[in-house]
Design a protein around this motif. Structure first.
Motif, PDB file in Angstrom:
ATOM      1  N   PHE A 110       8.925   9.570  -9.933  1.00  0.00           N
ATOM      2  CA  PHE A 110       6.475  10.005  -9.725  1.00  0.00           C
ATOM      3  C   PHE A 110       7.144  10.812  -9.616  1.00  0.00           C
ATOM      4  CE2 PHE A 110       8.440   8.154  -6.002  1.00  0.00           C
ATOM      5  CZ  PHE A 110       7.861   9.369  -5.180  1.00  0.00           C
ATOM      6  N   THR A 111       5.789  11.792 -10.047  1.00  0.00           N
ATOM      7  CA  THR A 111       5.355  13.054 -10.040  1.00  0.00           C
ATOM      8  C   THR A 111       4.442  13.185  -8.757  1.00  0.00           C
ATOM      9  OG1 THR A 111       6.523  13.998 -12.075  1.00  0.00           O
ATOM     10  CG2 THR A 111       4.073  15.481 -10.931  1.00  0.00           C
ATOM     11  N   GLY A 112       4.490  14.004  -8.120  1.00  0.00           N
ATOM     12  CA  GLY A 112       3.360  14.337  -7.029  1.00  0.00           C
ATOM     13  C   GLY A 112       3.473  15.756  -6.998  1.00  0.00           C
ATOM     14  N   ARG A 113       1.738  15.531  -6.597  1.00  0.00           N
ATOM     15  CA  ARG A 113       1.376  17.490  -6.706  1.00  0.00           C
ATOM     16  C   ARG A 113       1.043  17.169  -5.100  1.00  0.00           C
ATOM     17  NH1 ARG A 113      -3.900  19.849  -6.734  1.00  0.00           N
ATOM     18  NH2 ARG A 113      -4.465  17.951  -6.565  1.00  0.00           N
ATOM     19  N   ASN A 114       1.277  18.985  -5.050  1.00  0.00           N
ATOM     20  CA  ASN A 114       1.302  18.994  -3.411  1.00  0.00           C
ATOM     21  C   ASN A 114       0.348  20.465  -3.528  1.00  0.00           C
ATOM     22  OD1 ASN A 114       2.942  17.307  -2.712  1.00  0.00           O
ATOM     23  ND2 ASN A 114       4.151  17.978  -4.058  1.00  0.00           N
ATOM     24  N   VAL A 115      -0.696  21.018  -2.699  1.00  0.00           N
ATOM     25  CA  VAL A 115      -1.245  22.261  -2.001  1.00  0.00           C
ATOM     26  C   VAL A 115      -1.427  21.890  -0.903  1.00  0.00           C
ATOM     27  CG1 VAL A 115      -3.634  22.347  -2.735  1.00  0.00           C
ATOM     28  CG2 VAL A 115      -2.643  20.820  -4.093  1.00  0.00           C
ATOM     29  N   LYS A 116      -1.274  22.940  -0.198  1.00  0.00           N
ATOM     30  CA  LYS A 116      -1.337  24.414   0.583  1.00  0.00           C
ATOM     31  C   LYS A 116      -2.462  25.436   0.904  1.00  0.00           C
ATOM     32  CE  LYS A 116       1.088  24.584   4.052  1.00  0.00           C
ATOM     33  NZ  LYS A 116       2.392  24.855   5.153  1.00  0.00           N
ATOM     34  N   ILE A 172       0.618  -1.136  -0.023  1.00  0.00           N
ATOM     35  CA  ILE A 172      -0.244   0.192  -0.271  1.00  0.00           C
ATOM     36  C   ILE A 172       0.699   1.677   0.178  1.00  0.00           C
ATOM     37  CG2 ILE A 172      -1.698   1.454   1.467  1.00  0.00           C
ATOM     38  CD1 ILE A 172      -3.033  -1.354   2.105  1.00  0.00           C
ATOM     39  N   VAL A 173       1.487   0.996   1.244  1.00  0.00           N
ATOM     40  CA  VAL A 173       2.925   2.589   0.971  1.00  0.00           C
ATOM     41  C   VAL A 173       3.198   2.868  -0.319  1.00  0.00           C
ATOM     42  CG1 VAL A 173       2.150   2.715   3.372  1.00  0.00           C
ATOM     43  CG2 VAL A 173       4.160   1.811   1.782  1.00  0.00           C
ATOM     44  N   SER A 174       3.607   1.717  -0.866  1.00  0.00           N
ATOM     45  CA  SER A 174       4.423   1.816  -1.988  1.00  0.00           C
ATOM     46  C   SER A 174       3.613   2.004  -3.421  1.00  0.00           C
ATOM     47  CB  SER A 174       5.799   0.283  -2.371  1.00  0.00           C
ATOM     48  OG  SER A 174       4.482  -0.604  -2.319  1.00  0.00           O
ATOM     49  N   ASP A 175       2.580   2.148  -3.400  1.00  0.00           N
ATOM     50  CA  ASP A 175       1.765   2.867  -4.486  1.00  0.00           C
ATOM     51  C   ASP A 175       2.144   3.837  -4.636  1.00  0.00           C
ATOM     52  OD1 ASP A 175       0.326   2.629  -6.157  1.00  0.00           O
ATOM     53  OD2 ASP A 175      -1.634   1.369  -5.531  1.00  0.00           O
ATOM     54  N   VAL A 176       2.260   5.046  -4.942  1.00  0.00           N
ATOM     55  CA  VAL A 176       2.154   5.906  -5.103  1.00  0.00           C
ATOM     56  C   VAL A 176       1.555   6.481  -5.274  1.00  0.00           C
ATOM     57  CG1 VAL A 176       4.736   6.620  -4.649  1.00  0.00           C
ATOM     58  CG2 VAL A 176       3.656   6.571  -7.055  1.00  0.00           C
ATOM     59  N   CYS A 201       0.263  11.568  -6.457  1.00  0.00           N
ATOM     60  CA  CYS A 201       1.616  11.405  -6.992  1.00  0.00           C
ATOM     61  C   CYS A 201       1.009  10.270  -8.434  1.00  0.00           C
ATOM     62  CB  CYS A 201       1.831  10.249  -6.602  1.00  0.00           C
ATOM     63  SG  CYS A 201       2.836  11.920  -4.970  1.00  0.00           S
ATOM     64  N   TRP A 202       1.404  10.182  -9.349  1.00  0.00           N
ATOM     65  CA  TRP A 202       1.927   9.342 -10.741  1.00  0.00           C
ATOM     66  C   TRP A 202       3.394   8.767 -10.749  1.00  0.00           C
ATOM     67  CZ3 TRP A 202       0.310  14.500 -10.825  1.00  0.00           C
ATOM     68  CH2 TRP A 202       0.832  14.847 -11.506  1.00  0.00           C
ATOM     69  N   TRP A 203       3.034   7.461 -11.859  1.00  0.00           N
ATOM     70  CA  TRP A 203       4.497   6.803 -12.371  1.00  0.00           C
ATOM     71  C   TRP A 203       4.596   8.224 -13.429  1.00  0.00           C
ATOM     72  CZ3 TRP A 203       7.569   5.095  -8.602  1.00  0.00           C
ATOM     73  CH2 TRP A 203       6.482   4.221  -7.700  1.00  0.00           C
ATOM     74  N   ASP A 204       6.207   7.972 -13.409  1.00  0.00           N
ATOM     75  CA  ASP A 204       6.665   8.831 -14.883  1.00  0.00           C
ATOM     76  C   ASP A 204       5.838   7.857 -15.987  1.00  0.00           C
ATOM     77  OD1 ASP A 204       6.432  10.950 -13.286  1.00  0.00           O
ATOM     78  OD2 ASP A 204       8.214  12.141 -14.204  1.00  0.00           O
TER      79      ASP A 204
END
Length: 154
Positions: free
Chosen positions: A54-60, A23-27, A40-43
């Protein structure tokens, strides 16, 4: 500004280590538990293996940004990735304990991360790094509690 910035915390989950690791390794599931990383999504269709990107989208509330990360370790016991890469190291470790799994999440700003913040923020770098540290200190326990809840409700 070469001081070490790091934080880690752990939680006991009533599940097998293999289940927790999977579970935790499935970004692609990160948005389910992270307070800042929304998805997140795998490139290029990659997956949880050392050398994968992989690329991640962060929001604050005050901003939104994307990061690229390189998986460094993906061996069934540890899933570690480097953001930047080379700036910040994140890791999950799973260990069998008391009929369940101890999941540890770790965060560390690497020397290149300190340099990046100095170049990008100048005199504001210490305040920016302090905010990132605070985000880790509150976000990691929140993330671990959410992962536990998700896994144990399966």
């Amino acid at each position: 500004m070469s001081q070490s910035l790091s934080f880690s915390d752990s939680i006991l989950i009533a599940a097998e280590p293999e289940t927790v690791y999977d579970i935790v390794s499935d970004v692609t599931r990160t948005g389910e538990w992270s307070p800042i990383c929304r998805e997140c999504w795998w490139d290029e269709g990659d997956g949880p293996r050392a050398g994968a990107w992989f690329t991640g989208r962060n929001v604050k509330p005050d901003r939104e940004w994307e990061t690229r990360s390189l998986v460094q370790v993906a061996d069934g016991r540890e899933f570690t990735w480097s953001v930047g890469p080379g700036r910040v190291l994140w890791s999950y470790r799973v260990e069998a304990e008391d009929g369940g799994t101890r999941l540890t999440e770790s965060w560390e700003v690497l020397p290149a991360g300190h340099e990046f913040f100095s170049e990008k923020y100048g005199d504001e770098a210490p305040a920016q790094l302090a905010q990132r540290e605070q985000d880790a200190r509150t976000g990691i326990p929140e993330t671990l509690a959410a992962i536990k809840r998700i896994i144990e409700q399966r």
